[in-house]
Design an enzyme around this catalytic site. Structure first.
Site, short mmCIF file in Angstrom:
data_model
loop_
_atom_site.label_atom_id
_atom_site.label_comp_id
_atom_site.label_asym_id
_atom_site.label_seq_id
_atom_site.Cartn_x
_atom_site.Cartn_y
_atom_site.Cartn_z
N HIS A 147 56.77 23.26 86.34
CA HIS A 147 56.84 23.93 87.65
C HIS A 147 57.40 23.01 88.74
CE1 HIS A 147 53.74 26.29 85.50
NE2 HIS A 147 54.19 27.31 86.21
N HIS A 165 56.27 36.19 86.09
CA HIS A 165 55.90 34.81 85.75
C HIS A 165 56.34 34.48 84.32
CE1 HIS A 165 52.81 31.62 84.58
NE2 HIS A 165 53.56 31.04 85.49
N CYS A 221 24.92 28.94 78.26
CA CYS A 221 24.74 28.24 79.51
C CYS A 221 23.55 28.86 80.25
CB CYS A 221 25.99 28.34 80.37
SG CYS A 221 25.83 27.49 81.94
#
Lengths: 555, 555
Positions: free
Chosen positions: A149, A125, A269
């Protein structure tokens, strides 16, 4: 065009609601709780477009927003025919199955109706590890951001990895991406849990690398796209509904005339460590946070209490009253994010609640509420509303979905059918927790002089300070006290920082494996539950049982 | 004759000074901290006999002190035959020889005619270094104050260290009980754990019968005999040692000029529920409290904070400073009871610390500190010093044995040999706990309409409020939320009352037995640990795991 206008246009064009399935937001619930147009009149939605100059000063980005938007639009029209159509010759997968293939051993993605096993492609990649953020997910939102892309070559390459079709019920329309084009760039080291809205953890080893987390590594929890705001034009309105209704509006310069307020506070969180509850007991709903949904910063601005007192809030008759915070972030129905805390908590000097313009000595980044957020130390981070637009003192809690239908506490026997959100207590403070961050589960660690050194964090809400962290190397038979503890100077009752700790664990010659349990004790001498079994709850919040990992030992 | 005089007479009779050299409470320290003889002149030990009328007006009791005293005496006489009788098979020592063995290398004591080498026992002494005060001396005067020693087990243990006989000419009669004859009468319903000093629980079913515990049923925790004080002559001295030393003295009338301070606070011994830890894990040292060492009252007086501010205490530079409370109760060496809390905690308005003269609308009973005690809500009750004589702001914690060598927290792996009291955090706040009070373990309960109704209490320190109590009737598989919750109106952060709750448990037809587990969740969403295993500690404090009982069912 402002985000709000983009959203409203999108809604009208599509004549249907955007499916925000990755979020907890349900349209029907919002209507039920009275967030239609009428409410908005009171809050005054006089946003201004953020100046481009300002934007570029706080956001690291290389592609101009407008340019990006146009590009995407053209490409979408040309190319989307090529990839992701249904292939009847291939099997069908549910999104849940796809989502399991999110690692370098098996890495699947989806694109429209297509499912792809791109494991073999990972090393090639061009964008490196960034691709890992899309593991088990649709690549469309990522490609909408990384528009390079969208070429025939890439579509053809993608189809060469095709293994199946995504179940029709799980296919999400990602074509409407305009609302996301203004998202700030993020540090690549963050561990992305969901791309849109952007939710990402601080990597465990970086958590313990800094006592105050660098802003760019602070974990990110968004419910919606990041709004564009401008510090010079931003206003916060303080509305007091107590008999009559009074309101005052403050620019950031107005606020700066109050005495300076500052607090070192870890924000966590309420769903931090949810993944453990999920894995060790049974499934829960919510973002599958590991232990990385907590970070620490020094927040500066002014004290909420001072502003409320200035606005004439009755500091004596506080019972049954609430302070509603409303942010500039908007959901697909045009509803602003909002939640509330009790007025008692807001006015209590010990709470040290700050209307913050600064984070670790720098302006708030867009992801953390630029130009103004409230920081409610010790509370679940959801109460620390970003992009703060209004503060309303009211006899009612926030009527928003996020306040009424989430961030509440249930016992382990309540199901989605039996849980009564209306009578369940909202979570306004967090219990004691801890995690081992270095090593992480599955690591191989090296023994030095018969010792393995481990590091982690511990934290407790409600102003409590961590007094002790104990580590068991043998499933609870013996406990070793952590020796080094780094924490803030604030006294208990007003202590909102986290504690970073180091423990030294002796290991035997030839020992191959080490199981480690961590538990913390706070200044009220509360400790963590041993297991998640009895604290399990449908939303997977308050997931604070012992942290348990297993590592391999290298001698 | 006052307790102090009795003690001094004992010492004089023996014509030598008690050697305090090895104690944490050194005479020199007392002087340093202003509690030596000179200090006493200031405090004025001019106690007067409490008027019988007043006494009877505040104490509901059915057993006259004298009568009870006789009873205890008889009991003592029954047991003491076992230890200290002449053993012709052993050598005889003179008191002078015995007195040389007064250090940790060679530590002898006498008891009646017996001489004992208890050097090996020193590290295991439940009372820590306090034993060093008796080096080379008779232990009888000490045991007369610390009556918990007067058990067959302790006598047997003592005899196991027997090395000889004390020369007949040196045997002194220590059967002096005068110091106890002024003890107040107590309610017969209290469950007595030790008679001298008097320590007694509130019976479980009476705990939940009243939201504010009637004064006569409030559990009693004494370290020493109850001192006789007079409200009209009582003075409390506030000493501020911060650079220089300033002091002010207040009569109760002086104090009454401050704004009225009031707080509803449950007081709980740090060792409440110790017996469960003891039974379910392994032995701990301390009074074997069931769940009855907690009761609730409304305390009235004035706020400590106001008095400290009036006395010029620096409210800004508080770090590292402490407030030492000293009571009028005295141990066998003439040492006043004393402990301390951090100055931050003392000055924090949320702490709501009261210098109390009233308990549930009536003058403090002698057992609860008449005429003045400090009430430190949310803290272990030991910090709520009774019979308050002085308040000292200091850069040091209280140097007393009770503060330095007790009421501190250790992990489950620390032993009496490895525990370092100096570095262990003192307990200034209590964790969440709960107990089922009605039925009690072993009861037979009657089912009505398929339901067994159970009642209990829940409590959390540090200003936290109980939000939920959950009961499991099947060892944690399912949890039933208690429906009725009675608690104080104070908001979280300032909530110091307990919560009384009622839960309704469905039982099956024909079910014979019911196991019940209780766990509470407080406003910081802290919960109780499942078991005592990992919170076990050498002193058996902070014993807050799930409360588990078993009852028989009658249909």
């Amino acid at each position: 065009m402002s985000l709000k206008n983009i959203l409203l246009r999108t809604i009208n064009q599509k004549n249907k609601f955007i499916n925000l399935s990755a979020s907890a937001v349900k349209v029907s619930n919002q209507e039920q709780y009275g967030h239609g147009g009428q409410q908005k009149k009171n809050y005054g939605y006089n946003r201004r477009t953020m100046a481009t100059a300002l934007f570029s000063s706080v956001v690291v980005g290389t592609m101009a927003s407008a340019e990006k938007s146009d590009k995407n639009k053209n490409k979408n029209e040309d190319k989307t025919v090529e990839a992701g159509t249904i292939r009847p010759d291939l099997p069908t997968f549910r999104a849940e199955e796809v989502s399991k293939h999110d690692n370098e051993k098996s890495f699947w993605v989806t694109y429209k109706n297509g499912v792809y096993d791109v494991t073999a492609f990972l090393p090639s990649h061009p964008g490196g590890d960034q691709i890992l953020n899309a593991g088990g997910l649709s690549i469309e939102p990522f490609w909408n951001v990384y528009g390079m892309h969208k070429t025939e070559e890439v579509y053809a390459l993608l189809e060469s990895y095709r293994i199946g079709n995504l179940h029709e019920d799980d296919v999400v329309d990602h074509s409407d991406e305009e609302m996301w084009v203004k998202e700030p760039s993020r540090d690549r080291r963050l561990v992305v849990k969901t791309a849109r809205p952007f939710n990402a953890e601080t990597p465990a080893k970086l958590q313990v690398a800094y006592f105050d987390t660098p802003n760019e590594l602070f974990y990110v929890r968004q419910h919606m796209p990041v709004p564009e705001l401008d510090q010079s034009s931003h206003r916060v309105k303080v509305i007091v509904k107590d008999g009559g209704v009074t309101s005052k509006e403050f620019s950031l310069q107005d606020l700066s005339r109050f005495p300076k307020g500052t607090v070192r506070a870890a924000l966590m969180c309420a769903g931090n460590r949810r993944s453990e509850m999920n894995e060790q007991v049974k499934p829960v709903k919510g973002i599958s946070w590991q232990g990385g949904a907590i970070s620490s910063a020094v927040w500066e601005g002014v004290y909420l209490r001072d502003v409320l007192v200035h606005c004439g809030v009755d500091t004596h008759n506080t019972a049954g009253k609430h302070v509603i915070f409303t942010g500039a972030d908007i959901d697909a129905t045009g509803q602003n994010f909002s939640t509330s805390i009790p007025l008692d908590q807001a006015l209590n000097p010990n709470s040290r609640i700050v209307l913050a313009t600064s984070m670790n000595g720098r302006p708030l980044p867009p992801d953390h509420g630029y130009p103004l957020r409230v920081v409610v130390p010790g509370a679940p981070a959801v109460r620390s509303v970003k992009w703060l637009e209004s503060i309303t003192v009211s006899h009612e809690e926030s009527p928003s979905h996020w306040h009424q239908k989430d961030y509440r506490s249930f016992n382990a026997s309540k199901t989605w059918e039996t849980a009564d959100f209306a009578s369940a207590p909202p979570i306004y403070s967090l219990p004691v927790t801890s995690a081992i961050c270095d090593p992480v589960n599955g690591d191989t660690v090296t023994v030095k002089n018969g010792i393995v050194e481990i590091r982690g964090y511990a934290y407790s809400g409600g102003g409590a300070k961590i007094l002790r962290v104990d580590i068991s190397p043998d499933c609870g038979n013996t406990w070793i006290q952590a020796e080094e503890m780094q924490s803030d100077d604030a006294p208990p009752q007003q202590h909102y920082g986290w504690t970073l700790w180091t423990a030294r664990i002796p290991v035997k010659r030839g020992q191959k494996e080490l199981k480690l349990w961590a538990k913390a004790t706070d200044s009220n001498f509360n400790t963590q539950p041993e297991t998640f079994h009895d604290i399990w709850n449908i939303r997977g919040v308050l997931s604070n049982a012992y942290h348990k990992i297993k590592v391999q030992i290298k001698h």
